[in-house]
Design a protein around this motif. Structure first.
Motif, PDB file in Angstrom:
ATOM      1  N   ALA A   1      34.625  43.058  47.030  1.00 39.28           N
ATOM      2  CA  ALA A   1      35.184  43.741  46.779  1.00 39.28           C
ATOM      3  C   ALA A   1      35.416  44.354  45.453  1.00 39.28           C
ATOM      4  O   ALA A   1      35.907  45.207  44.449  1.00 39.28           O
ATOM      5  CB  ALA A   1      37.171  43.324  46.916  1.00 39.28           C
ATOM      6  N   VAL A   2      35.439  43.311  44.368  1.00 37.66           N
ATOM      7  CA  VAL A   2      35.388  42.954  42.998  1.00 37.66           C
ATOM      8  C   VAL A   2      33.646  44.092  42.305  1.00 37.66           C
ATOM      9  O   VAL A   2      34.391  45.173  41.257  1.00 37.66           O
ATOM     10  CB  VAL A   2      35.201  41.966  42.203  1.00 37.66           C
ATOM     11  CG1 VAL A   2      35.096  42.431  40.924  1.00 37.66           C
ATOM     12  CG2 VAL A   2      36.088  41.259  42.498  1.00 37.66           C
ATOM     13  N   THR A   3      32.580  44.247  42.759  1.00 34.98           N
ATOM     14  CA  THR A   3      31.774  44.923  42.079  1.00 34.98           C
ATOM     15  C   THR A   3      31.915  46.634  42.693  1.00 34.98           C
ATOM     16  O   THR A   3      31.757  47.656  42.092  1.00 34.98           O
ATOM     17  CB  THR A   3      29.883  44.635  42.498  1.00 34.98           C
ATOM     18  OG1 THR A   3      30.333  43.914  43.860  1.00 34.98           O
ATOM     19  CG2 THR A   3      29.964  42.989  41.928  1.00 34.98           C
ATOM     20  N   ASN A   4      32.231  46.726  44.339  1.00 35.86           N
ATOM     21  CA  ASN A   4      32.619  47.698  44.505  1.00 35.86           C
ATOM     22  C   ASN A   4      33.823  48.446  43.948  1.00 35.86           C
ATOM     23  O   ASN A   4      33.743  49.450  43.873  1.00 35.86           O
ATOM     24  CB  ASN A   4      33.128  48.016  45.885  1.00 35.86           C
ATOM     25  CG  ASN A   4      32.271  47.517  47.087  1.00 35.86           C
ATOM     26  OD1 ASN A   4      31.216  47.413  46.563  1.00 35.86           O
ATOM     27  ND2 ASN A   4      32.304  47.276  48.034  1.00 35.86           N
ATOM     28  N   ALA A   5      34.936  48.173  43.313  1.00 36.54           N
ATOM     29  CA  ALA A   5      36.136  48.293  42.767  1.00 36.54           C
ATOM     30  C   ALA A   5      35.257  49.125  41.394  1.00 36.54           C
ATOM     31  O   ALA A   5      35.958  50.069  41.074  1.00 36.54           O
ATOM     32  CB  ALA A   5      36.808  47.552  42.280  1.00 36.54           C
TER      33      ALA A   5
ATOM     34  N   VAL B   1      45.453  50.888  42.788  1.00 38.89           N
ATOM     35  CA  VAL B   1      45.548  50.452  44.352  1.00 38.89           C
ATOM     36  C   VAL B   1      44.819  51.244  45.194  1.00 38.89           C
ATOM     37  O   VAL B   1      43.989  50.139  45.801  1.00 38.89           O
ATOM     38  CB  VAL B   1      46.665  50.605  44.583  1.00 38.89           C
ATOM     39  CG1 VAL B   1      46.946  49.697  45.845  1.00 38.89           C
ATOM     40  CG2 VAL B   1      47.847  49.561  43.731  1.00 38.89           C
ATOM     41  N   ALA B   2      44.361  52.382  45.053  1.00 35.41           N
ATOM     42  CA  ALA B   2      43.623  52.941  45.947  1.00 35.41           C
ATOM     43  C   ALA B   2      41.987  52.914  45.884  1.00 35.41           C
ATOM     44  O   ALA B   2      41.430  52.474  47.057  1.00 35.41           O
ATOM     45  CB  ALA B   2      43.745  54.471  46.332  1.00 35.41           C
ATOM     46  N   VAL B   3      41.658  52.330  44.637  1.00 31.72           N
ATOM     47  CA  VAL B   3      40.301  52.462  44.497  1.00 31.72           C
ATOM     48  C   VAL B   3      40.085  50.849  44.782  1.00 31.72           C
ATOM     49  O   VAL B   3      39.007  50.536  45.661  1.00 31.72           O
ATOM     50  CB  VAL B   3      39.925  52.232  42.574  1.00 31.72           C
ATOM     51  CG1 VAL B   3      38.390  50.838  42.348  1.00 31.72           C
ATOM     52  CG2 VAL B   3      39.893  53.300  42.658  1.00 31.72           C
ATOM     53  N   ALA B   4      40.968  49.391  44.353  1.00 28.60           N
ATOM     54  CA  ALA B   4      41.156  48.224  45.184  1.00 28.60           C
ATOM     55  C   ALA B   4      40.860  48.042  46.775  1.00 28.60           C
ATOM     56  O   ALA B   4      39.976  47.406  47.105  1.00 28.60           O
ATOM     57  CB  ALA B   4      42.065  47.372  44.682  1.00 28.60           C
TER      58      ALA B   4
END
Lengths: 278, 278
Positions: free
Chosen positions: B62-66, B121-124
């Motif tokens: 979730a973090v690397t994707n964001a 928020v949408a990105v995360a």
């Protein structure tokens, strides 16, 4: 048992006015800052509604309208360090705080229906619009942070966004402006300037652009007073960021911009989260 | 210069799953509590992205994707007292905190575009959905309070409301559940139970009904484990309100419900506001 709520103050940097026959759909677009200097509201059941601000009995139609919409009579006590009618959204804060606190009794009361936060925000927003004392403070105060009002009105009509961050803020006040006179008058010029400011900020959503767009709005909407203009200039000359709070003879600055410019009387607070029932 | 953000923990009481090809539109409906026990995220520019939780190097998609979605490489350090994979939304908190903090550099960076809170928020949210580790924590953590997810997805698709109030909460954890396995499996029964729970809560939007609807959901969705069920019963027998946190072997209770039932190991915190860049 008294119930309590805290609602942040709110300074608007720029706005456009969007009247509508339905007060829940009426409102404003624009941007501002939710402040940790706010209003603490205590609501106690009573035979008829009364309002006190810092112990002084007063009339505040936004509050009485809000409680009437909820079908509640109560003694409403508002405590705040903020000046009234100087652009800090005090009446909106009192209305929203009264609605949030009054609803606390609903679960144990046979005639009251518990409501969600969106419903209570809608009640307070419509009450404030009816009173003519504000168009967008309530929804911004409910959200907190650096609220951007993208579409006017209360939930589910309005739409909000925000800038990230919770900077320190200073402010100084030289007196009030008549909100009702301005927002019920000809707002064509003001609204054109407000729409341009919002477009500019959405194109570069940063605090510095918020402050610059707010200054341009105050100039274009012809709302600057001499003292406000001179104070904003003083902060800018000292390397800071400042703008006028709509609608009051109030200057707000990021960080310690006012102190740095020699305004020792400036109050300091910070951007904070939204309204809460305590 | 490192940048920081704080994101509350989030326990979900009930939910329905709403998959969609577009991860920004995928999500859940449901209700939960945003907790003052959360995650503090520090982001420092680096040649490639690494993630640490409480000092331990780990992988967290979730973090690397964001960060990939933001075009940023950074060292991400997450500090939290919350257990991971136990129903507190830690991965969502890390993703949202990383996005909020990483954006702080954008105004002074030639290749980065500053974003609004809704955009971050949408990105995360999309990053967390892609990772398969959550469906609704990010939007709830961004809002804070007692978030009701009325419509699934990130802004501008999703729609939120909330219950008023910021009660104290206790929790105890007996281990994790595999979120990815459950939310990518057959969610028909779970979703039917979640929709019923939300309808019940919207009909009577109070904390007590939230807790009762959450208990009914855990039973109907067949997610209860023996130890969780026994602990919820212990709290109820002692006169308290408790339910299971989705998705973990975790029990949360209002007030001091767990301590009162003899769970001395319970941690105490309270419902709090939304995520903030510090």
């Amino acid at each position: 048992m008294p119930a309590r709520a805290f609602v942040p103050g709110h300074v608007t940097g720029f706005f456009s006015a969007h009247p509508h026959d339905d007060p829940a759909r009426a409102g404003s677009r624009g941007a501002g800052l939710a402040l940790s200097d706010g209003v603490r509201v205590t609501v106690t059941p009573a035979d008829r509604t009364t309002v006190r601000v810092n112990g002084e009995r007063t009339t505040m139609a936004a509050v009485t309208n809000a409680l009437a919409r909820l079908g509640v009579d109560a003694r409403v006590e508002c405590e705040t360090a903020l000046p009234v009618s100087a652009g800090f959204g005090v009446s909106g804060a009192c209305a929203l705080g009264a609605a949030l606190a009054a609803d606390a009794r609903a679960p144990s009361h046979p005639d009251l229906r518990p409501r969600t936060e969106n419903e209570l925000v809608a009640v307070a927003h419509a009450a404030e619009v009816e009173a003519g004392t504000g168009l967008g403070d309530v929804v911004a105060q409910a959200r907190g942070g650096v609220p951007l009002r993208l579409e006017p009105g209360a939930p589910p009509h309005g739409r909000l966004d925000g800038l990230p961050g919770c900077p320190e803020v200073e402010y100084v006040t030289f007196g009030g402006l008549d909100t009702a006179e301005i927002i019920t008058g000809d707002t064509t010029r003001l609204t054109r300037a407000g729409e341009a400011a919002l477009a500019r900020l959405l194109d570069d959503p940063t605090l510095d652009t918020f402050m610059a767009a707010s200054r341009a709005f105050a100039r274009e909407a012809d709302l600057l007073t001499d003292r406000v203009e001179a104070t904003v200039e003083d902060v800018r000359s000292a390397g800071g960021e400042a703008a006028m709070a709509m609608l009051g003879r109030t200057v707000f600055a990021l960080g310690d911009g006012l102190s740095e410019a020699g305004y020792d009387e400036a109050r300091s607070c910070r951007v904070t989260g939204g309204a809460t029932r305590l």
